[in-house]
Design an enzyme around this catalytic site. Structure first.
Site, short mmCIF file in Angstrom:
data_model
loop_
_atom_site.label_atom_id
_atom_site.label_comp_id
_atom_site.label_asym_id
_atom_site.label_seq_id
_atom_site.Cartn_x
_atom_site.Cartn_y
_atom_site.Cartn_z
N SER A 185 -4.25 -2.49 7.76
CA SER A 185 -4.18 -3.94 7.55
C SER A 185 -2.72 -4.31 7.38
O SER A 185 -2.12 -4.03 6.33
CB SER A 185 -4.96 -4.33 6.30
OG SER A 185 -6.34 -4.14 6.51
N LYS A 206 -8.34 -10.41 9.60
CA LYS A 206 -8.37 -9.63 8.35
C LYS A 206 -7.70 -10.41 7.22
O LYS A 206 -8.19 -10.40 6.08
CB LYS A 206 -7.69 -8.28 8.56
CG LYS A 206 -7.60 -7.40 7.31
CD LYS A 206 -8.95 -6.87 6.84
CE LYS A 206 -8.93 -6.28 5.44
NZ LYS A 206 -8.35 -4.96 5.30
N LYS A 230 -0.91 -6.96 -1.65
CA LYS A 230 -0.22 -6.76 -0.36
C LYS A 230 -0.81 -7.68 0.70
O LYS A 230 -0.08 -8.32 1.46
CB LYS A 230 -0.36 -5.29 0.07
CG LYS A 230 0.34 -4.94 1.35
CD LYS A 230 -0.32 -3.76 2.06
CE LYS A 230 -1.54 -4.19 2.82
NZ LYS A 230 -2.22 -3.13 3.57
#
Lengths: 295, 295
Positions: B96, B171, B239
């Site tokens: 990701s 995502k 993140k």
């Protein structure tokens, strides 16, 4: 057969009252500002001059009105329910109002010899028509047991959440989650579409996973199709978030994303969108996006 | 049987690689900082010195590493994949990472004669173990068709979202919705519990209605039971929200509740909770609630 007085035959109250009539209960109501639905009258509903007169003849009284002051007026006002209340009458308030005011109202109903249950609903007009409402109850256990057969005529997911007021607290929690999930889906779909990705494909890809929800399914689709006919109106959800923010202040907690969601609803209202479906909150987010701004 | 080079055999990568091996594909990997899982070696995986050597012998290369710089190093660095890439090798990045960096990386892979697919996943360790990951792909249609049989060994909900980068954008959208739904459930359950209502009953009452979601079900329960073992760690979600906020800035949009959610994660990290499950975000909300504060 129970003698039920039903006050508030609007978009929600009308189908709810009809389910009670269809199950063979005797229904009465009071004169409304808007005309009483024909079907209700055809099935033999008695219409009283005011809530006091209705209360004199009712074993159960249900209120389904817009806001806290409406419940207070109907139940506690001059010619209100309290003025005609019979001993042990069960008063069920199915409106969505302040949990704190609810406890005050309940106290007065009990002092006058009645029993009080708060039983706000979610599921909207469709849920009301199909008798599939979620009903969140605050009540003494024995009162809940008494009214459960009636509630089951209107809803499919009925929970005794706790003592009086707990139903309204639960409804506020519901409205927080619904508003913030709409906001979340709005941020995510706006992000995708500004990044050049088809939000329709994003919605489909996310449906099965942890981002999946009824809101992504239903309100996400409305955002993509720009179908903002209500549904649930922004101005009503603003009222509910007002209850959440006032409640949070008095409880001593911070609910920052609820505050932001309310601001976004305010932006919608400022633009004249208060009668659109709450999924139109995405429009306020779109206003935050980069535009050609004059000066 | 495809010769697959798999780089990144961590909590997620390990079970994903095993599914590929179990289906009869020939697997290779590179030396990692952490030891390579025994089971992978027992099934005959070849271990190369570096990604360049792995690339020379692979028809498909899959990367599953923590962050954007890791993907850049493994694919584009000295002794990286690009240095050994064969013509038409399919490079699938399932990490990701940044959607914008992804497009840059893809360009370089294509210039070197390879094909690039971004295919980040959601569903966590359980989804990886059970081969039930949601996989969000950005790719040219013909490349997607080629790798679909491999992806189907690892996931159950696989969507071609759009061109290269669209998988990563999707995502990010996923992580926005998941974080904000956790935050929403946190605000709602905190509201209920401070109002004296059992949050467990509230969760149950809301599950069937419009407030219902996987997050209310799973993460709501973790908040109530105070079960904050990961799951998905706060520092990883931080993140992902960093990618969301950086993306929003470069796209020219405002995503206010994502910003607040990130701040709440920051509060968690400041308190040493970065390795707890992301549902522990509710603890930051609890810190906002009224306490005895020493001056």
């Amino acid at each position: 057969m129970t003698k039920i007085g039903f006050i508030g035959l609007g978009i929600m109250g009308n189908p709810m009252a009809m389910h009670l009539q269809n199950a063979g209960h005797s229904l009465s109501t009071v004169k409304h500002i808007s005309p009483i639905p024909e079907q209700i009258l055809e099935k033999g509903a008695v219409v009283y001059e005011n809530p006091k007169d209705l209360a004199k003849e009712s074993e159960v009284i249900i209120t389904m009105v817009p806001d806290t002051p409406d419940v207070e007026e109907v139940l506690l006002g001059t010619d209100g329910v309290i003025a005609g209340l019979q001993q042990n009458t069960l008063v069920i308030d199915m409106s969505s109002i302040s949990p704190i005011a609810t406890q005050e109202i309940a106290k007065q109903i009990e002092l006058a010899g009645g029993q009080f249950i708060d039983a706000p609903v979610s599921g909207g007009e469709v849920g009301a028509r199909e008798a599939k409402l979620t009903i969140m109850c605050g009540a003494k256990g024995e009162n809940f047991e008494k009214v459960l057969p009636l509630l089951e005529l209107m809803g499919s997911n009925i929970t005794l959440v706790g003592d009086i007021g707990a139903g309204q607290t639960c409804k506020v929690a519901n409205q927080i989650i619904v508003a913030l999930t709409i906001e979340a889906v709005g941020e995510a779909l706006l992000f995708a579409s500004k990044a050049g990705v088809d939000p329709k494909r994003v919605r489909e890809a996310l449906m099965g996973g942890f981002a999946g929800s009824r809101i992504l399914e239903v309100h996400g689709e409305r955002m993509i199709d720009r179908g903002f006919d209500p549904g649930f109106r922004i101005r009503l959800h603003q009222k509910d978030l007002k209850l959440a923010l006032e409640g949070a202040r008095s409880l001593g907690i911070g609910i920052p994303n609820t505050a932001t969601a309310q601001e976004l609803f305010n932006v919608c209202t400022a633009n004249g969108w208060q009668d659109l479906d709450h999924s139109a909150m995405v429009r306020a987010l779109e206003l935050l996006a980069a535009h050609q701004v004059a000066n």
